[in-house]
Every structure is written in structure tokens, then in C-alpha cells.
Design a protein around this motif. Structure first.
Motif, PDB file in Angstrom:
ATOM      1  N   UNK A   1      87.128  48.253  78.294  1.00 43.39           N
ATOM      2  CA  UNK A   1      87.456  46.830  78.271  1.00 43.39           C
ATOM      3  C   UNK A   1      88.921  46.669  77.924  1.00 43.39           C
ATOM      4  N   UNK A   2      89.616  45.862  78.706  1.00 41.25           N
ATOM      5  CA  UNK A   2      91.004  45.518  78.394  1.00 41.25           C
ATOM      6  C   UNK A   2      91.205  44.024  78.648  1.00 41.25           C
ATOM      7  N   UNK A   3      91.552  43.322  77.598  1.00 44.18           N
ATOM      8  CA  UNK A   3      91.830  41.892  77.683  1.00 44.18           C
ATOM      9  C   UNK A   3      93.325  41.699  77.505  1.00 44.18           C
ATOM     10  N   UNK A   4      93.924  40.982  78.447  1.00 44.78           N
ATOM     11  CA  UNK A   4      95.364  40.764  78.412  1.00 44.78           C
ATOM     12  C   UNK A   4      95.671  39.265  78.389  1.00 44.78           C
ATOM     13  N   UNK A   5      96.277  38.824  77.288  1.00 39.97           N
ATOM     14  CA  UNK A   5      96.785  37.451  77.180  1.00 39.97           C
ATOM     15  C   UNK A   5      95.742  36.405  77.570  1.00 39.97           C
ATOM     16  N   UNK A   6      94.541  36.569  77.044  1.00 34.25           N
ATOM     17  CA  UNK A   6      93.460  35.640  77.373  1.00 34.25           C
ATOM     18  C   UNK A   6      93.676  34.301  76.669  1.00 34.25           C
ATOM     19  N   UNK A   7      93.622  33.250  77.464  1.00 35.59           N
ATOM     20  CA  UNK A   7      93.738  31.885  76.949  1.00 35.59           C
ATOM     21  C   UNK A   7      92.563  31.078  77.470  1.00 35.59           C
TER      22      UNK A   7
ATOM     23  N   UNK B   1      83.905  37.839  78.756  1.00 32.44           N
ATOM     24  CA  UNK B   1      83.749  39.235  79.196  1.00 32.44           C
ATOM     25  C   UNK B   1      82.519  39.388  80.085  1.00 32.44           C
ATOM     26  N   UNK B   2      81.461  38.635  79.792  1.00 31.98           N
ATOM     27  CA  UNK B   2      80.240  38.700  80.587  1.00 31.98           C
ATOM     28  C   UNK B   2      80.317  37.856  81.860  1.00 31.98           C
ATOM     29  N   UNK B   3      81.389  37.078  82.016  1.00 27.40           N
ATOM     30  CA  UNK B   3      81.477  36.173  83.155  1.00 27.40           C
ATOM     31  C   UNK B   3      80.526  35.004  83.029  1.00 27.40           C
ATOM     32  N   UNK B   4      80.255  34.582  81.789  1.00 28.78           N
ATOM     33  CA  UNK B   4      79.298  33.503  81.525  1.00 28.78           C
ATOM     34  C   UNK B   4      79.952  32.296  80.865  1.00 28.78           C
ATOM     35  N   UNK B   5      81.255  32.179  80.970  1.00 26.67           N
ATOM     36  CA  UNK B   5      81.952  31.072  80.341  1.00 26.67           C
ATOM     37  C   UNK B   5      81.505  29.747  80.969  1.00 26.67           C
ATOM     38  N   UNK B   6      81.141  28.748  80.164  1.00 24.12           N
ATOM     39  CA  UNK B   6      80.717  27.454  80.715  1.00 24.12           C
ATOM     40  C   UNK B   6      81.805  26.814  81.574  1.00 24.12           C
ATOM     41  N   UNK B   7      81.392  26.004  82.531  1.00 26.09           N
ATOM     42  CA  UNK B   7      82.346  25.362  83.434  1.00 26.09           C
ATOM     43  C   UNK B   7      83.263  24.386  82.710  1.00 26.09           C
ATOM     44  N   UNK B   8      82.868  23.958  81.513  1.00 21.04           N
ATOM     45  CA  UNK B   8      83.697  23.047  80.728  1.00 21.04           C
ATOM     46  C   UNK B   8      84.907  23.741  80.117  1.00 21.04           C
ATOM     47  N   UNK B   9      84.930  25.074  80.187  1.00 16.91           N
ATOM     48  CA  UNK B   9      86.041  25.850  79.645  1.00 16.91           C
ATOM     49  C   UNK B   9      86.770  26.571  80.773  1.00 16.91           C
ATOM     50  N   UNK B  10      88.071  26.743  80.616  1.00 17.28           N
ATOM     51  CA  UNK B  10      88.898  27.409  81.619  1.00 17.28           C
ATOM     52  C   UNK B  10      89.591  28.607  80.993  1.00 17.28           C
ATOM     53  N   UNK B  11      89.529  29.757  81.685  1.00 12.83           N
ATOM     54  CA  UNK B  11      90.140  30.985  81.182  1.00 12.83           C
ATOM     55  C   UNK B  11      91.341  31.379  82.034  1.00 12.83           C
ATOM     56  N   UNK B  12      92.392  31.825  81.360  1.00  7.37           N
ATOM     57  CA  UNK B  12      93.567  32.390  82.022  1.00  7.37           C
ATOM     58  C   UNK B  12      93.859  33.742  81.396  1.00  7.37           C
ATOM     59  N   UNK B  13      94.500  34.620  82.157  1.00  8.78           N
ATOM     60  CA  UNK B  13      94.786  35.960  81.685  1.00  8.78           C
ATOM     61  C   UNK B  13      93.977  36.972  82.471  1.00  8.78           C
ATOM     62  N   UNK B  14      93.744  38.135  81.883  1.00  7.69           N
ATOM     63  CA  UNK B  14      92.956  39.175  82.539  1.00  7.69           C
ATOM     64  C   UNK B  14      91.888  39.700  81.592  1.00  7.69           C
ATOM     65  N   UNK B  15      90.694  39.921  82.144  1.00  5.42           N
ATOM     66  CA  UNK B  15      89.607  40.575  81.416  1.00  5.42           C
ATOM     67  C   UNK B  15      89.093  41.677  82.323  1.00  5.42           C
ATOM     68  N   UNK B  16      89.524  42.915  82.064  1.00  7.88           N
ATOM     69  CA  UNK B  16      89.239  44.054  82.926  1.00  7.88           C
ATOM     70  C   UNK B  16      88.108  44.882  82.330  1.00  7.88           C
ATOM     71  N   UNK B  17      87.061  45.092  83.113  1.00  6.15           N
ATOM     72  CA  UNK B  17      85.884  45.841  82.668  1.00  6.15           C
ATOM     73  C   UNK B  17      85.664  47.012  83.613  1.00  6.15           C
ATOM     74  N   UNK B  18      85.358  48.187  83.049  1.00  6.73           N
ATOM     75  CA  UNK B  18      85.119  49.378  83.862  1.00  6.73           C
ATOM     76  C   UNK B  18      84.091  50.256  83.169  1.00  6.73           C
ATOM     77  N   UNK B  19      83.430  51.102  83.944  1.00  6.24           N
ATOM     78  CA  UNK B  19      82.515  52.077  83.337  1.00  6.24           C
ATOM     79  C   UNK B  19      83.231  53.362  82.932  1.00  6.24           C
ATOM     80  N   UNK B  20      84.550  53.386  83.077  1.00  4.79           N
ATOM     81  CA  UNK B  20      85.332  54.557  82.721  1.00  4.79           C
ATOM     82  C   UNK B  20      85.604  55.471  83.888  1.00  4.79           C
ATOM     83  N   UNK B  21      84.950  55.213  85.011  1.00  8.34           N
ATOM     84  CA  UNK B  21      85.141  56.045  86.197  1.00  8.34           C
ATOM     85  C   UNK B  21      85.658  55.226  87.387  1.00  8.34           C
ATOM     86  N   UNK B  22      85.076  54.055  87.609  1.00  9.09           N
ATOM     87  CA  UNK B  22      85.477  53.216  88.729  1.00  9.09           C
ATOM     88  C   UNK B  22      86.680  52.345  88.353  1.00  9.09           C
ATOM     89  N   UNK B  23      87.309  51.767  89.367  1.00  8.02           N
ATOM     90  CA  UNK B  23      88.410  50.843  89.129  1.00  8.02           C
ATOM     91  C   UNK B  23      87.883  49.611  88.378  1.00  8.02           C
TER      92      UNK B  23
END
Length: 275
Positions: free
Chosen positions: A4-10, A49-71
Motif C-alpha cells: 500500500x502506498x498513499x500519496x498526498x491523499x486529500x 483504500x477499499x474503494x468504498x468512499x461515499x459519494x458525498x466525499x471526494x478524494x484526490x491524490x494516489x492510493x496504490x494497492x498491490x499484492x507485491x507481484x503485480x503492478x
């Protein structure tokens, strides 16, 4: 590679900023504790991170998830189809209240079957055996009975173990635990923490553990990030946070943690004595 890598999440709502410029990373096998009071931004981070943020909220930045092998997949930009492929398989979550996390109209076994059928494509006897094995791993007594029960028919501790079993069914690379012991009494709380610790270690999973109690976080993570009012006020190793706090809010958390830790230790001793 980071799991998991979160970059400048707002994260913003109609009322303003909810989370400001959060960045963190978790490697394979690492455990990070995210701690703060209600409204600090902990749970919205988990939902993002789960992609379950309510529509009433807006996210900016990057939330990168990987199993350690795939992109890695950027959750913020991903479509629902891509998110469904990683939920339960790459990243999974245990919520605070299992009665709301579990479907009240579906038997426990059927709920655990869902991720196993979708991601591991198990069917028939193999699927039934995997459900029982998953319940056994979380140390549920009489797993066949629990698999056939509805959530309201079992105890709070059993429900939380079942919710953990569902989250762990496909052995995800990253487990998010969002206040998983808050709704439980102190004795059961200690048992659930011990269970999470052992299962995560056994499968070398990464973990993002969310709580408002530093004593709970200290029992299961090796690094800590402290949030207050949507801002990171302190971050570092568990040792440094416990010994060298620079923020007044963190000092309050450490003081209250010592009191709770005494209670958890006492409950563990009582449980051992009663065996």
C-alpha cells in the motif's frame, strides 16, 4: 514493492476538508497503526483504500494497492470492475461492528463462501471444506454450527471472528482492521487481538490497524501514525512514539494507553487463570 502506498491523499466534503495531505506506505509483512479520535480521518482512509468512499466525499491524490507481484492499482482512478478484483483477494477489511458488516439475512457460511467462490473459484465440497477451514483458523468452536447460523444467532465475539474469517478467506496481501475490537468487552478484545496477531504473522500479511486506543495499536503494530482533525501530527516507530512524543495530543494518547494496557493485561491473566 509496497503493498500500500498513499500519496498526498486529500478528502473533502461539502463542509470542507476531512483529510489533508496524508502519505504513507506499507511493505509486505509490515504493520502500521493509524490512531486518532473520532473524526480524525482514520475510517475514511480505510474506506478510500477499499474503494468504498461515499459519494458525498471526494478524494484526490494516489492510493496504490498491490499484492507485491503485480503492478499497483490506483484505487481512486479504478473502475468498479477492477476494484471487485482486488477486494477480498489483494486487500480486505474487518469493520468495527460485525452486525453491520455481516448480512443479517445470510448464513455465516454463505458469506464466507462469496470471496472463495469469486477469487479462488472453489465449488462443491472444496468450497464447503474451505469455509470450515477458514472458521477453524480463527479459532471458532463448532465451525459447522457457526457456518449454518445467522449473525444474530451467535455471540458478539463469534460474529467478530466470523467477520475476520470472511476477510481472511482468500489470504489478502493487506488486511485493514478498522476498530475491530471496540464493540467487544475487554476479555474478548484481548482474544481478538491475539487472534489477529497470530493469523497475520502466519500468512505474512501487511496490516493497517485503525484504532483510537494506543494500547490496542501497541499490541499488534510496529509503527504508528497519529491523526488529529484530518492532519498527521506524529509518525514513527512504536518505540519512538511511546518514548519520545513531540505532540501534546500524542502525550495524552500515551497516558491513556498505559491505563488501558493494564486492563488488557489483567483480562488476559484472568482468562489464563480460568482455563
Amino acid at each position: 514493492m509496497n503493498i500500500l502506498e498513499i500519496k498526498n491523499l486529500e478528502i473533502t466534503s461539502n463542509n470542507g476538508l476531512v483529510l489533508n495531505d496524508l502519505s504513507l506506505s506499507i511493505k509486505a509483512g509490515e504493520r502500521l497503526g493509524l490512531i486518532g479520535e473520532s473524526g480524525s480521518g482514520k475510517s475514511v482512509t480505510a474506506l478510500t483504500v477499499m474503494g468504498l468512499l461515499p459519494s458525498s466525499l471526494t478524494a484526490k491524490g494516489q492510493v496504490l494497492v498491490s499484492n507485491g507481484e503485480s503492478e499497483p492499482i490506483d484505487v481512486i482512478l479504478a473502475q468498479e470492475g477492477s476494484l471487485n478484483k482486488i477486494r477480498g483477494d489483494v486487500v480486505s477489511i474487518v469493520f468495527q461492528e460485525p452486525l453491520t458488516a455481516l448480512d443479517p439475512l445470510m448464513r455465516i457460511g454463505k458469506q464466507i463462501e462469496e470471496p472463495l467462490r469469486r477469487h479462488q473459484r472453489l465449488r462443491g465440497a472444496d468450497l464447503s471444506d474451505a469455509v470450515i477451514a477458514t472458521l477453524e483458523e480463527v479459532k471458532i468452536n463448532n465451525p459447522a454450527r457457526i457456518a449454518n447460523a445467522f449473525p444474530h444467532e451467535i455471540s458478539g465475539g463469534e460474529r467478530q471472528r466470523a467477520a475476520i474469517a470472511m476477510a481472511l478467506a482468500c489470504q489478502p496481501a493487506l488486511l485493514i482492521a478498522d476498530e475491530p475490537t471496540t464493540a467487544l468487552d475487554v476479555t474478548v478484545q484481548a482474544e481478538i487481538l491475539e487472534l489477529l496477531d497470530s493469523v497475520v504473522a502466519r500468512h505474512n500479511m501487511s496490516m493497517l490497524f485503525i484504532s483510537h486506543d494506543l494500547a490496542v495499536v501497541a499490541r499488534i503494530t510496529n509503527s504508528v501514525m497519529v491523526l488529529k482533525d484530518g492532519e498527521v501530527v506524529e509518525a514513527g516507530s512504536l518505540h519512538d512514539i511511546l518514548q519520545f512524543q513531540t505532540n501534546s495530543y500524542t502525550r495524552e494518547l500515551v497516558a491513556s494507553a498505559r491505563q488501558l494496557d493494564d486492563a488488557l493485561n489483567l483480562s488476559s491473566l484472568r482468562a489464563e487463570h480460568d482455563k
